[in-house]
Design a protein around this motif. Structure first.
Motif, PDB file in Angstrom:
ATOM      1  N   GLU A 245       0.868  -1.181   0.000  1.00 16.51           N
ATOM      2  CA  GLU A 245       0.000   0.000   0.000  1.00 16.51           C
ATOM      3  C   GLU A 245       0.902   1.228   0.000  1.00 16.51           C
ATOM      4  O   GLU A 245       1.695   1.438   0.920  1.00 16.51           O
ATOM      5  N   LEU A 246       0.801   2.004  -1.071  1.00 13.64           N
ATOM      6  CA  LEU A 246       1.656   3.186  -1.214  1.00 13.64           C
ATOM      7  C   LEU A 246       1.210   4.288  -0.261  1.00 13.64           C
ATOM      8  O   LEU A 246       0.036   4.381   0.085  1.00 13.64           O
ATOM      9  N   GLU A 247       2.141   5.141   0.108  1.00 11.65           N
ATOM     10  CA  GLU A 247       1.789   6.334   0.896  1.00 11.65           C
ATOM     11  C   GLU A 247       0.693   7.133   0.203  1.00 11.65           C
ATOM     12  O   GLU A 247      -0.149   7.736   0.838  1.00 11.65           O
ATOM     13  N   GLU A 248       0.734   7.113  -1.135  1.00 16.26           N
ATOM     14  CA  GLU A 248      -0.248   7.888  -1.899  1.00 16.26           C
ATOM     15  C   GLU A 248      -1.624   7.232  -1.904  1.00 16.26           C
ATOM     16  O   GLU A 248      -2.592   7.846  -2.353  1.00 16.26           O
ATOM     17  N   GLY A 249      -1.713   5.977  -1.446  1.00 18.33           N
ATOM     18  CA  GLY A 249      -3.018   5.331  -1.346  1.00 18.33           C
ATOM     19  C   GLY A 249      -3.165   4.031  -2.114  1.00 18.33           C
ATOM     20  O   GLY A 249      -3.503   3.007  -1.526  1.00 18.33           O
ATOM     21  N   PRO A 250      -2.951   4.057  -3.432  1.00 15.27           N
ATOM     22  CA  PRO A 250      -3.166   2.826  -4.191  1.00 15.27           C
ATOM     23  C   PRO A 250      -2.259   1.679  -3.745  1.00 15.27           C
ATOM     24  O   PRO A 250      -1.224   1.907  -3.112  1.00 15.27           O
ATOM     25  N   ARG A 251      -2.670   0.481  -4.091  1.00 13.94           N
ATOM     26  CA  ARG A 251      -1.874  -0.705  -3.779  1.00 13.94           C
ATOM     27  C   ARG A 251      -1.284  -1.272  -5.060  1.00 13.94           C
ATOM     28  O   ARG A 251      -1.851  -1.122  -6.131  1.00 13.94           O
ATOM     29  N   ILE A 252      -0.157  -1.956  -4.891  1.00  8.71           N
ATOM     30  CA  ILE A 252       0.533  -2.521  -6.050  1.00  8.71           C
ATOM     31  C   ILE A 252       1.253  -3.794  -5.616  1.00  8.71           C
ATOM     32  O   ILE A 252       1.727  -3.882  -4.480  1.00  8.71           O
ATOM     33  N   ILE A 253       1.312  -4.753  -6.531  1.00  7.91           N
ATOM     34  CA  ILE A 253       2.008  -6.014  -6.257  1.00  7.91           C
ATOM     35  C   ILE A 253       3.489  -5.866  -6.597  1.00  7.91           C
ATOM     36  O   ILE A 253       3.848  -5.211  -7.569  1.00  7.91           O
ATOM     37  N   GLY A 254       4.328  -6.484  -5.787  1.00  2.95           N
ATOM     38  CA  GLY A 254       5.755  -6.518  -6.082  1.00  2.95           C
ATOM     39  C   GLY A 254       6.425  -7.546  -5.196  1.00  2.95           C
ATOM     40  O   GLY A 254       5.810  -8.074  -4.273  1.00  2.95           O
ATOM     41  N   ASN A 255       7.680  -7.835  -5.500  1.00  8.59           N
ATOM     42  CA  ASN A 255       8.463  -8.712  -4.629  1.00  8.59           C
ATOM     43  C   ASN A 255       9.138  -7.861  -3.573  1.00  8.59           C
ATOM     44  O   ASN A 255       9.469  -6.704  -3.827  1.00  8.59           O
ATOM     45  N   VAL A 256       9.328  -8.431  -2.396  1.00  9.80           N
ATOM     46  CA  VAL A 256      10.189  -7.778  -1.411  1.00  9.80           C
ATOM     47  C   VAL A 256      11.540  -8.463  -1.534  1.00  9.80           C
ATOM     48  O   VAL A 256      11.670  -9.658  -1.258  1.00  9.80           O
ATOM     49  N   LEU A 257      12.533  -7.697  -1.997  1.00 13.58           N
ATOM     50  CA  LEU A 257      13.852  -8.253  -2.300  1.00 13.58           C
ATOM     51  C   LEU A 257      14.796  -8.012  -1.136  1.00 13.58           C
ATOM     52  O   LEU A 257      14.573  -7.133  -0.298  1.00 13.58           O
ATOM     53  N   GLY A 258      15.844  -8.786  -1.116  1.00 12.50           N
ATOM     54  CA  GLY A 258      16.900  -8.571  -0.130  1.00 12.50           C
ATOM     55  C   GLY A 258      16.446  -8.775   1.287  1.00 12.50           C
ATOM     56  O   GLY A 258      16.866  -8.051   2.199  1.00 12.50           O
ATOM     57  N   VAL A 259      15.581  -9.753   1.500  1.00 11.10           N
ATOM     58  CA  VAL A 259      15.086  -9.978   2.851  1.00 11.10           C
ATOM     59  C   VAL A 259      14.785 -11.461   3.002  1.00 11.10           C
ATOM     60  O   VAL A 259      14.396 -12.137   2.044  1.00 11.10           O
ATOM     61  N   ASP A 260      15.020 -11.978   4.202  1.00 11.39           N
ATOM     62  CA  ASP A 260      14.608 -13.346   4.477  1.00 11.39           C
ATOM     63  C   ASP A 260      13.090 -13.361   4.604  1.00 11.39           C
ATOM     64  O   ASP A 260      12.524 -12.515   5.282  1.00 11.39           O
ATOM     65  N   PRO A 261      12.422 -14.316   3.928  1.00 12.35           N
ATOM     66  CA  PRO A 261      10.953 -14.316   3.975  1.00 12.35           C
ATOM     67  C   PRO A 261      10.392 -14.281   5.392  1.00 12.35           C
ATOM     68  O   PRO A 261       9.323 -13.697   5.624  1.00 12.35           O
ATOM     69  N   SER A 262      11.111 -14.858   6.346  1.00  5.56           N
ATOM     70  CA  SER A 262      10.577 -14.896   7.710  1.00  5.56           C
ATOM     71  C   SER A 262      10.581 -13.508   8.359  1.00  5.56           C
ATOM     72  O   SER A 262       9.963 -13.306   9.397  1.00  5.56           O
ATOM     73  N   GLU A 263      11.282 -12.555   7.753  1.00  4.06           N
ATOM     74  CA  GLU A 263      11.335 -11.207   8.333  1.00  4.06           C
ATOM     75  C   GLU A 263      10.205 -10.303   7.843  1.00  4.06           C
ATOM     76  O   GLU A 263      10.054  -9.180   8.306  1.00  4.06           O
ATOM     77  N   VAL A 264       9.444 -10.788   6.875  1.00  6.55           N
ATOM     78  CA  VAL A 264       8.381  -9.950   6.304  1.00  6.55           C
ATOM     79  C   VAL A 264       7.130 -10.073   7.162  1.00  6.55           C
ATOM     80  O   VAL A 264       6.819 -11.143   7.689  1.00  6.55           O
ATOM     81  N   SER A 265       6.414  -8.974   7.324  1.00  5.86           N
ATOM     82  CA  SER A 265       5.168  -9.017   8.089  1.00  5.86           C
ATOM     83  C   SER A 265       4.206  -7.988   7.520  1.00  5.86           C
ATOM     84  O   SER A 265       4.613  -7.045   6.834  1.00  5.86           O
TER      85      SER A 265
END
Lengths: 417, 392
Positions: A245-265
């Protein structure tokens, strides 16, 4: 192989300067005029030759010369060991004095060094450096350093590329933006409603007037998944796909790179990043906020002491400059062959890049002469693109940057005198 | 026509199916023809009595090919319903409208595929397939490796867990219930193979937060349903499953499985809400009036969403509703007594409609007592459809 290479390099370096094939022509008006017309160079050189032409005098033309370059043996060893990729990374000129019409040049070659193996963005590779020098009699008039990266092409992704986006009239602004380092969000030209994914008609007011804003590139993870199975082309599991969810409001799909999946929340702050898939497609991507970018960031705003020089890279420009610098390598004039070798199109040769940097610097510093140019080479400048040169001067040093759609094509430091 | 309603005018009078397998060994057209013929015979009719066909846009078997193979002769009505599994109940809705308006006398709805041994929907979509409306939709998702139906559902499920405190075990209880039902249904692929919640939890990740056992199986097979007027159905061999309500619906900002944008908060199924409103309104019934429900179960989380969307419980309460066997055969609302797509077979929801008919007839393998009304839903996350079938 590494030992063999090191020993060979030491042997070659110990040879020092060796005679190189003799430049076929004396410094002459015809070649200079041809070169200046192709480059768009308007300076009055009197009876001197443009210094950026130094290497041109040694270029063999369509018929290859018999003499070997100082680095040929090293390059052969590297090729034999799987370091088959090659990309020029640096070209540096030192100008001792201008050369003049009628002077006959003598050339020498000297091996520099081989450094590696290094992990690079292209793959594991060795940097190979060699020199060429030009003399009039015993007086050296110019020297050039040339450095290439010889690399083992990485198998970029285990199973090909990710599916590429289909691009239509209503969405091409988005992908154009991503390619130039912008995350563009559609904005209605009438009511200002933001919308992603974009479309041709504003659902709020039915206007077809469209506009976009460039997102600041900050957002939070609204939801996410960690993909494990089945295999997906171009992605190595486990990988994270997030709905941001962007600061501007809309949402967009993407990968979260450079992170261990267990660190994402859910709720995690993320920042915009970009993933270049090929010459056509760059994907807006995300990484945890506040972490350094693992990939080169999109180009910042250009700053320049002088108006930017925008050069549309037409096929005619690319081909005529290549030939005016006596460079007949087919990738600079044969589209089919360039594509067969993995390029998007024919592209600018390095001797022209040197000439254009010189032209830009001297156009804005007409009183100056050049003492030398150090050029770092980047993304290829393909036909159909536009090369934009900007620059700043501090004392006798001019910094020039040339960008194309893919990013920086050239960064040059030019010494004036 | 005095009253503008479809309610009570048409009925399902025949059901037919092939066996459900992982490799049918036959062409998809043969599966379709076999299923259609079985449904026609089940209704006590012959192929020449059929003058209409409806199937999914996704089905590869053309109506004319099916008509040729079965010897149906001339057709006077044919239509297709879009949006994957969301089409299932929509095929019956189209057929019911056709017979209610006299456009056709007897319409067969069918779906047949080798979805396991042939083209598998669960594999990664490797191409966006051009700049069509759907290709452009895919283009915002596939390049990032969000490329499978499981992943598309998982994105919503994670938010639902975040919003309501639901857990993977709550999803797992759906799988356990479906496998319990399949275990006593001889037609089910997972006949006599129940699972425990621990087995669900230990099954490998497909797309976290979904385990393997949150995902329905992939199947080969065909199912067909014969629809005619309610009056005529009463003269045919079986107790008619009268169509009390039939509905199709999309949400306000509908995508194909990508309900991530605009006002959607990823915890609801707006298309199913539209369908639910119409089903309850047209049938004059409510959640308390159905004895069993057939809820589309390609992935477990959306069964929870549906319980809420259809009014069986409040928002976020589904995990309590299905705790302690709440959706099992002896629970407060038996869901999918045949084992659903998780347990019986994945025939794009059509096998669930057949099960609803059996529950009305009183002939199901896992028969719920005293069934008068059955709710049936179709594919979730896409534009969808639903039915209320009644025994009178």
């Amino acid at each position: 192989m590494h030992e063999e290479l090191t020993a060979l390099a030491a042997r070659l370096a110990a040879l020092g300067e060796q005679p190189a094939p003799e430049p076929p022509d004396a410094v002459n008006e015809a070649m200079i005029r041809n070169w200046r017309q192709a480059m768009g160079d308007t300076r009055d050189w009197g009876d001197a030759a443009p210094p950026a032409m130094a290497q041109v005098w040694s270029m063999p033309g369509l018929v290859p010369s018999k003499g070997a370059s100082a680095a040929d043996d090293v390059l052969r060893v590297l090729n034999g060991d799987g370091f088959t990729g090659v990309v020029a990374t640096n070209c540096e000129h030192v100008y001792d004095r201008p050369v003049r019409l009628g002077e006959r040049l003598r050339a020498t070659a000297r091996f520099g060094s081989v450094v590696g193996p290094k992990r690079t963005a292209m793959g594991l590779g060795y940097f190979v450096t060699w020199y060429q020098s030009w003399y009039v009699g015993e007086e050296r008039v110019a020297e050039m350093l040339f450095r290439v990266l010889k690399f083992q092409p990485v198998k970029r992704r285990p199973k090909g590329k990710p599916p590429l986006p289909a691009v239509g009239l209503d969405t091409e602004f988005f992908w154009d933006g991503a390619r130039s380092g912008e995350l563009r969000i559609q904005r209605c030209g009438e009511c200002g409603e933001l919308r992603h994914p974009p479309g041709p008609m504003c659902p709020a007011c039915n206007s077809t007037k469209r506009d976009h804003l460039v997102a600041r590139g900050r957002g939070t993870v609204y939801s996410y998944v960690v993909h494990h199975h089945p295999p997906v082309p171009g992605r190595t599991p486990p990988y994270v796909v997030a709905l941001v969810e962007l600061e501007e409001g809309p949402r967009i799909i993407g990968n979260v790179l450079g992170v261990d999946p267990s660190e994402v929340s859910v709720g995690m702050a993320v920042e915009l990043d970009f993933e270049r898939i090929d010459d056509e497609v760059t994907l807006p991507q995300w990484r945890p906020a506040g972490r350094p970018a693992p990939a080169p960031a999109p180009p910042p705003e250009r700053v320049s002491d002088w108006p930017a020089l925008e050069l549309p890279l037409t096929p005619t420009f690319i081909i005529s400059t290549a030939l005016a610098t006596r460079d007949f390598t087919p990738v600079h004039h044969d589209v089919a062959l360039a594509r067969a070798q993995g390029s998007a199109d024919i592209f600018l040769n390095i001797l022209t890049t040197m000439g254009l940097v010189q032209r830009y610097v001297l156009e804005h510093n007409p009183e100056a002469d050049l003492a030398g140019m150090r050029v770092r080479l980047g993304a290829p400048a393909y036909a159909g693109d536009t090369l934009v040169l900007t620059g700043t001067r501090e004392g006798d040093t001019v910094t020039v940057r040339g960008t194309v759609a893919l990013g920086d094509h050239v960064n040059a430091t030019v010494a004036l005198r | 026509m005095t009253e503008r309603t479809l309610s009570g005018r048409a009925a399902v009078a025949g059901i037919g199916a092939t066996e459900f397998s992982k490799e049918s060994g036959r062409s998809e057209l043969q599966l379709a023809a076999e299923a259609c013929l079985a449904a026609i015979r089940d209704a006590g009719l012959t192929p020449s009595d059929v003058d209409g066909l409806v199937t999914f846009s996704a089905d590869v078997n053309t109506e004319i090919a099916v008509a040729r193979e079965t010897g149906m002769g001339e057709l006077r009505f044919f239509s297709r319903v879009e949006y994957g599994g969301g089409a299932a109940c929509g095929t019956v809705a189209h057929a019911a409208m056709a017979v209610a308006t006299g456009q056709a006398e007897a319409v067969v709805c069918y779906r047949a595929f080798n979805e396991r041994s042939g083209h598998r929907f669960g594999q990664a979509n490797a191409s966006t397939r051009g700049a069509t409306a759907q290709g452009l939709e895919f283009s915002w998702h596939l390049p990032y490796g969000l490329a499978t139906p499981a992943a598309w559902v998982a994105m919503s499920a994670r938010r639902y867990m975040h919003a309501y405190g639901a857990t993977s075990e709550d999803f797992g209880r759906v799988a356990v219930a479906m496998r319990r039902h399949a275990a006593t249904n001889p037609a089910a692929w997972f006949y006599e193979r129940p699972i425990s919640l621990a087995e669900h939890q230990e099954s490998r990740w497909i797309v976290d937060p979904l385990h393997l056992l949150d995902c329905c199986q992939e199947s080969d097979g065909g199912v067909a349903l014969l629809v005619t007027t309610a009056e005529r159905a009463r003269d045919l061999p079986h107790r008619p499953a009268v169509i009390s309500a039939a509905a199709q619906g999309t949400g306000r900002e509908q995508y194909m499985m990508f309900g991530y944008y605009g006002d959607d908060d990823l915890t609801t199924l707006p298309a199913m809400g539209v369908v639910a409103d119409r089903l309850w309104r047209d049938s004059g019934l409510g959640p308390q009036d159905v004895q069993t429900a057939i809820l589309y179960d390609h992935f477990t989380p959306f069964v929870l969403y549906q319980l809420e969307e259809l009014g069986f419980c409040g928002r976020g309460e589904a995990r309590h509703f299905l705790a302690d066997g709440g959706i099992e055969i002896d629970g407060r609302l038996p869901v999918n007594p045949h084992g659903g797509q998780l347990g019986e077979a994945y025939i794009h929801g059509m096998n669930g409609i057949a099960e609803a008919v059996r529950q009305i007839r009183g002939t199901a393998a896992n028969q719920v007592p005293d069934v008068t009304n059955v709710l049936v839903t179709a594919g979730t996350g896409v534009p969808t459809s639903g039915l209320v079938l009644s025994g009178s």
